[in-house]
Scaffold this motif. Structure first.
Motif, PDB file in Angstrom:
ATOM      1  N   LEU A 295       0.774  -1.135   0.066  1.00  9.10           N
ATOM      2  CA  LEU A 295      -0.151  -0.184  -0.088  1.00  9.10           C
ATOM      3  C   LEU A 295       0.830   1.346   0.091  1.00  9.10           C
ATOM      4  O   LEU A 295       2.145   1.347   0.635  1.00  9.10           O
ATOM      5  CB  LEU A 295      -0.861  -0.011   1.240  1.00  9.10           C
ATOM      6  N   PRO A 296       0.176   2.365  -0.727  1.00 11.17           N
ATOM      7  CA  PRO A 296       1.084   3.615  -0.370  1.00 11.17           C
ATOM      8  C   PRO A 296       1.136   3.853   0.953  1.00 11.17           C
ATOM      9  O   PRO A 296       0.547   3.624   1.923  1.00 11.17           O
ATOM     10  CB  PRO A 296       0.232   4.443  -0.979  1.00 11.17           C
ATOM     11  N   LYS A 297       2.447   4.536   1.113  1.00 11.77           N
ATOM     12  CA  LYS A 297       2.876   4.704   2.441  1.00 11.77           C
ATOM     13  C   LYS A 297       2.098   5.792   3.139  1.00 11.77           C
ATOM     14  O   LYS A 297       1.695   6.858   2.571  1.00 11.77           O
ATOM     15  CB  LYS A 297       4.429   5.413   2.642  1.00 11.77           C
ATOM     16  N   LEU A 299      -0.920   5.500   4.327  1.00 13.42           N
ATOM     17  CA  LEU A 299      -2.554   5.326   4.185  1.00 13.42           C
ATOM     18  C   LEU A 299      -2.858   4.709   5.797  1.00 13.42           C
ATOM     19  O   LEU A 299      -3.907   4.915   6.036  1.00 13.42           O
ATOM     20  CB  LEU A 299      -2.893   4.078   3.348  1.00 13.42           C
ATOM     21  N   LEU A 300      -2.258   3.680   6.248  1.00 13.09           N
ATOM     22  CA  LEU A 300      -2.447   2.981   7.257  1.00 13.09           C
ATOM     23  C   LEU A 300      -1.778   3.592   8.706  1.00 13.09           C
ATOM     24  O   LEU A 300      -0.709   4.220   8.286  1.00 13.09           O
ATOM     25  CB  LEU A 300      -2.201   1.511   7.381  1.00 13.09           C
ATOM     26  N   ARG A 301      -2.504   3.389   9.957  1.00 11.00           N
ATOM     27  CA  ARG A 301      -1.904   4.156  10.958  1.00 11.00           C
ATOM     28  C   ARG A 301      -1.027   3.269  11.870  1.00 11.00           C
ATOM     29  O   ARG A 301      -0.832   3.597  12.841  1.00 11.00           O
ATOM     30  CB  ARG A 301      -2.893   4.660  11.915  1.00 11.00           C
ATOM     31  N   PHE A 302      -0.882   1.996  11.197  1.00  9.58           N
ATOM     32  CA  PHE A 302       0.239   1.000  11.978  1.00  9.58           C
ATOM     33  C   PHE A 302       1.226   0.620  10.767  1.00  9.58           C
ATOM     34  O   PHE A 302       1.116   0.693   9.703  1.00  9.58           O
ATOM     35  CB  PHE A 302      -0.539  -0.007  12.467  1.00  9.58           C
TER      36      PHE A 302
END
Ligand SMILES: *Cc1c(COP(=O)(O)O)cnc(C)c1O
Length: 302
Positions: A295-297, A299-302
């Protein structure tokens, strides 16, 4: 079983919706077994690995796409148990290798790329003969462990659930090998909930029939459709929001290809009153977290 299953954690999730609807939600953290060999893959591989360990050739050959969790897990398991591994990869040699394939090579897997049309016919006996001629004696694992041995391994997941008297056990569906195993291992009134992550997957019953020789009790299976979010490995902002929400609310990390789609389906079912009151639902966290690296850096909080 090759791995120690004693320490697999089951955690309970709590929020106001679950409390109001009187549905208990637990998550079995198969993802914590190991970062690479994690989740359902190690169960599906168990009997193939045992066969290869007992053999003279001590070699496993299997198939997958460039982002395959199955190839990744197989390469690591083979290294761990001192086996040779060969991965047949769908498509041409890429300009830039995926994380998964890079790690497969690091774990000693020999990779061979084959054209997509040939790959599509990889289960033909003639093509398998050609592969055996090229690579010699080996245990051939179909893509995703799609085989009775994979089902037998996956059924061991259910052995870990019985003490808890769940009414429902939920799992994402890729090849349907894992749900076939869950069906084989289910007891009493346990219902298996399957969430397909591919678009237009309408051959699940036929797959299960083939995998189990017609022996699985298909009436135990409920398919929850409409949660593929556009298709395999596709995602949108709703799915990303859902993943970040599960992290904020429960500190539960989900992967965007499988487990997030499954959990999202289950949460909606609860919200929409589709579970009887006092249901006890076990969601299988089948792993796949390494896939989030694609995933693109940010996007997710972990
Ligand atoms: C491979 C995989 C699945 C799907 O398993 P099948 O047996 O192919 O249906 C589910 N979840 C995760 C995380 C996976 O990597």
């Amino acid at each position: 079983m090759l791995l120690d299953l004693k320490n697999i954690r089951i955690e309970s999730l709590h929020n106001d919706v679950f409390a109001t609807k009187k549905v208990a939600v637990d998550v079995m953290r198969l993802d914590e077994i190991h970062p690479v060999i994690s989740g359902n893959k190690v169960f599906k591989l168990n009997y193939f690995l045992e066969e290869a360990i007992a053999s003279q050739h001590r070699t496993i050959l299997t198939f997958g796409g460039a982002w395959s969790n199955h190839l990744h897990a197989t390469s690591f398991a083979c290294q761990k148990f001192g086996l040779k591994s060969i991965g047949i990869v769908r498509g041409e040699v890429p300009l830039k290798r995926s994380f998964a394939l890079e790690e497969c090579q690091r774990f000693g897997m020999q990779l061979k790329y084959i054209a997509r049309d040939l790959y599509a016919r990889k289960d033909d006996p003639a093509i398998l003969d050609g592969i055996r001629n090229e690579f010699g004696d080996c245990v051939i694992v179909p893509e995703g462990g799609f085989d009775a041995k994979g089902v037998k391994g996956a059924s061991m997941i259910m052995d870990l659930t019985h003490e808890n008297t769940y009414t429902h056990v939920a799992c994402a569906i890729g090849t349907a090998t894992t749900v076939a195993g869950l069906l084989s291992g289910a007891v009493d009134n346990e219902i298996i909930l399957g969430v397909p992550v591919l678009k237009g997957m309408n051959d699940i019953d036929a797959r299960i029939h083939k995998l189990t020789n017609g022996k699985a009790d298909i009436n135990r299976l409920q398919i929850i459709d409409g949660y593929h979010f556009g298709g395999y490995a596709k995602f949108n902002s709703d799915l990303i929001k859902f993943i970040n929400g599960c992290w904020e609310d429960f500190r539960l990390p989900l992967d965007f290809v499988y487990t997030a789609k499954m959990m999202s389906a289950i949460f909606d079912r609860i919200k929409n009153d589709q579970f009887p009151g006092n249901s006890r639902v076990l969601c299988l966290h089948t792993g796949g977290l390494a896939g989030n690296r694609s995933l693109p850096k940010g996007l997710l909080r972990f």
